[in-house]
Scaffold this motif. Structure first.
Motif, PDB file in Angstrom:
ATOM      1  N   GLU A   1      -4.596   0.748  -4.569  1.00  0.00           N
ATOM      2  CA  GLU A   1      -5.162  -0.273  -3.305  1.00  0.00           C
ATOM      3  C   GLU A   1      -5.826   0.303  -2.009  1.00  0.00           C
ATOM      4  O   GLU A   1      -6.541  -0.363  -2.071  1.00  0.00           O
TER       5      GLU A   1
ATOM      6  N   MET B   1       0.861  -1.241   0.207  1.00  0.00           N
ATOM      7  CA  MET B   1      -0.220  -0.065  -0.103  1.00  0.00           C
ATOM      8  C   MET B   1       0.385   1.621  -0.407  1.00  0.00           C
ATOM      9  O   MET B   1       0.549   2.305  -0.385  1.00  0.00           O
TER      10      MET B   1
ATOM     11  N   SER C   1      -0.383   2.658  -5.595  1.00  0.00           N
ATOM     12  CA  SER C   1      -0.751   2.741  -4.058  1.00  0.00           C
ATOM     13  C   SER C   1      -2.310   3.635  -4.275  1.00  0.00           C
ATOM     14  O   SER C   1      -3.097   3.511  -3.446  1.00  0.00           O
TER      15      SER C   1
ATOM     16  N   GLN D   1      -8.634   0.053  -3.237  1.00  0.00           N
ATOM     17  CA  GLN D   1     -10.351  -1.281  -2.764  1.00  0.00           C
ATOM     18  C   GLN D   1     -10.218  -0.931  -1.326  1.00  0.00           C
ATOM     19  O   GLN D   1     -10.665  -1.176  -1.086  1.00  0.00           O
ATOM     20  N   ASP D   2      -9.227  -0.552  -0.764  1.00  0.00           N
ATOM     21  CA  ASP D   2      -9.055  -0.474   0.880  1.00  0.00           C
ATOM     22  C   ASP D   2     -10.558   0.481   1.248  1.00  0.00           C
ATOM     23  O   ASP D   2     -11.191   0.216   2.433  1.00  0.00           O
TER      24      ASP D   2
END
Length: 474
Positions: free
Chosen positions: A83, A1, A80, A86-87
């Motif tokens: 990521e 990340m 990043s 998605q997070d």
């Protein structure tokens, strides 16, 4: 990340510094540093937001204002960013992500959102993972029940070389500013010295102008005072002459009125004479009737009194001639009376017209005196304004450019005042020329009136004296 370290080196590298673009000007804002979950302290920080041209790379840099060695960097590249999508379930592209970050930073600057910098080890301590020295930069909306986190970005403390790189950049910028400021200071000092010299020159010129102005005002005041004194003397003489002329006119009018009264008395005498002639004609008629009765009674004595009858006829013819003469005389007297009434009405109308002309001339003289008084007031006001301008010129202590403007304005005002004084002199000269002309016209009018009325009165006297001479002859 997390973004790789080489991505951070793109921003802290002189080779790539040309491709670095600021997406938001550097601002100062309050950032909450959360030491634990219950307490937080706010510190003033400088925020820098930058991106790299031709790359999907963005960096947010926080530096504490009190100690800029404490610097925190957030770098987001394409990997990043995926990521983060998605997070945190982000449904935007990288360009939209940059726009949203800029908008949220502006909201933080406006006070709608707050920036919280939280150590990651505190967040992960509840999960049993080992602590880490990294941080999280959160965009938080403060609410009464529970705070709402709009975005959470990974953050870490900047290494020493990065801190030194940015401090060197700031020092270079400060040195450049200092050099530019020194240059500007030298230029300003040179300008100040030139302005001081110019101000001294202007002060000398101002003092010379003040002296010249004082001298001119003194000369003008003396000249105006002498001219005013002469005008006042002339006005007093004109007023005396006008009063004398008015007194003469009044005397002439009173004489004409006395002559008119005398003419009316003569008219009344003529009326009494006419009444007496009528009585005489009545007596003669009675005598004629008596004679007729005698003629009737003396018909018997016709032969004896033939001579008496012829004499009586002659006397009767004489009486008839006398009666006709009296009738003609009566008619002539009536015509003379009518002519006298007409001439009296004409004389009265002419007297009224001459009175109106005298009244208009008097008004014109009053207006001329008022205009002279106004001209005197204008001259006094201009003298006061000259004194005020003298005071304002003495009070001039402003900057050189303002003094030049003020000098130009005063010169314009002085030219205007000189024009006004010139116009006032022209009006005074016109009044000097017009007042004697008006007085001369009034005198000629009065003289012509006296001649006219004296001629008319003489004609009336002659006309009234003619019938009395006829009656005496008869």
């Amino acid at each position: 990340m997390w973004a790789a370290a080489n991505e951070d080196s793109h921003f802290a590298n002189m080779d790539h510094s040309k491709n670095v673009v600021n997406i938001l000007p550097s601002v100062e804002m309050m950032v909450s540093f959360n030491g634990d979950m219950m307490r937080s302290n706010k510190r003033a920080c400088l925020l820098y937001a930058e991106r790299m041209d031709f790359k999907e790379l963005i960096q947010l840099r926080l530096a504490e204002k009190a100690d800029q060695r404490r610097m925190y960097i957030t770098t987001v590249d394409s990997s990043s960013f995926q990521e983060l999508k998605q997070d945190q379930s982000l449904n935007v592209t990288f360009a939209g992500f940059m726009e949203n970050v800029v908008r949220m930073l502006k909201d933080c600057q406006a006070g709608k959102l707050e920036l919280h910098l939280t150590a990651r080890e505190q967040i992960l301590s509840s999960g049993g993972n080992p602590p880490s020295p990294d941080y999280r930069l959160q965009f938080v909306e403060i609410r009464s029940f529970k705070n709402l986190v709009h975005l959470c970005l990974p953050c870490r403390s900047a290494p020493l070389n990065t801190v030194l790189f940015y401090i060197n950049i700031m020092l270079d910028a400060s040195h450049k500013k200092q050099f530019i400021m020194e240059k500007n200071l030298q230029q300003m000092q040179a300008e100040i010295t030139s302005q001081r010299a110019h101000m001294e020159h202007l002060g000398n010129e101002n003092s010379q102008l003040g002296e010249a102005l004082a001298e001119n005002t003194r000369h003008l005041g003396e000249k105006h005072s002498s001219e005013l004194q002469q005008m006042q003397d002339k006005l007093s003489k004109v007023n005396e002459q006008r009063s004398n002329d008015l007194e003469r006119n009044r005397r002439a009018i009173s004489g004409l009125q006395a002559q008119l009264e005398k003419a009316s008395q003569d008219k009344n005498d003529l009326k009494t004479l006419l009444e007496q002639a009528e009585h005489r004609s009545q007596a003669l008629g009675e005598e004629l009737t008596c004679c007729k009765t005698r003629i009737v009674t003396l018909k018997d004595q016709n032969e004896k009194l033939q001579s008496d009858i012829s004499n009586a006829r002659k006397q009767e013819r004489k009486l008839e001639y006398k009666n006709e003469d009296l009738k003609q005389h009566n008619a002539e007297l009536q015509e003379n009376i009518q002519k006298g009434n007409k001439e009296k009405a004409n004389i009265a109308a002419e007297l009224e017209a001459e009175k109106k002309i005298l009244h208009t001339k008097r008004q014109a003289l009053e207006m001329a005196s008022e205009e002279i008084a106004k001209a005197n007031q204008i001259i006094l006001k201009q003298g006061q304004e000259l004194l005020n301008h003298k005071k304002t010129i003495a009070w001039r202590t402003e900057v050189a450019l303002q003094q030049e403007k003020a000098v130009h304005e005063k010169e314009k005002l002085l030219s205007l005042r000189e024009d006004e004084l010139r116009h006032a002199r022209i009006t005074i000269e016109k009044l000097r020329e017009e007042i004697p002309q008006q007085l001369q016209t009034m005198r000629t009018l009065a003289h012509s009136l006296e001649l006219k009325y004296s001629k008319q009165i003489l004609l009336l006297k002659e006309r009234l004296s003619i019938p009395t001479g006829k009656e005496n002859r008869r």
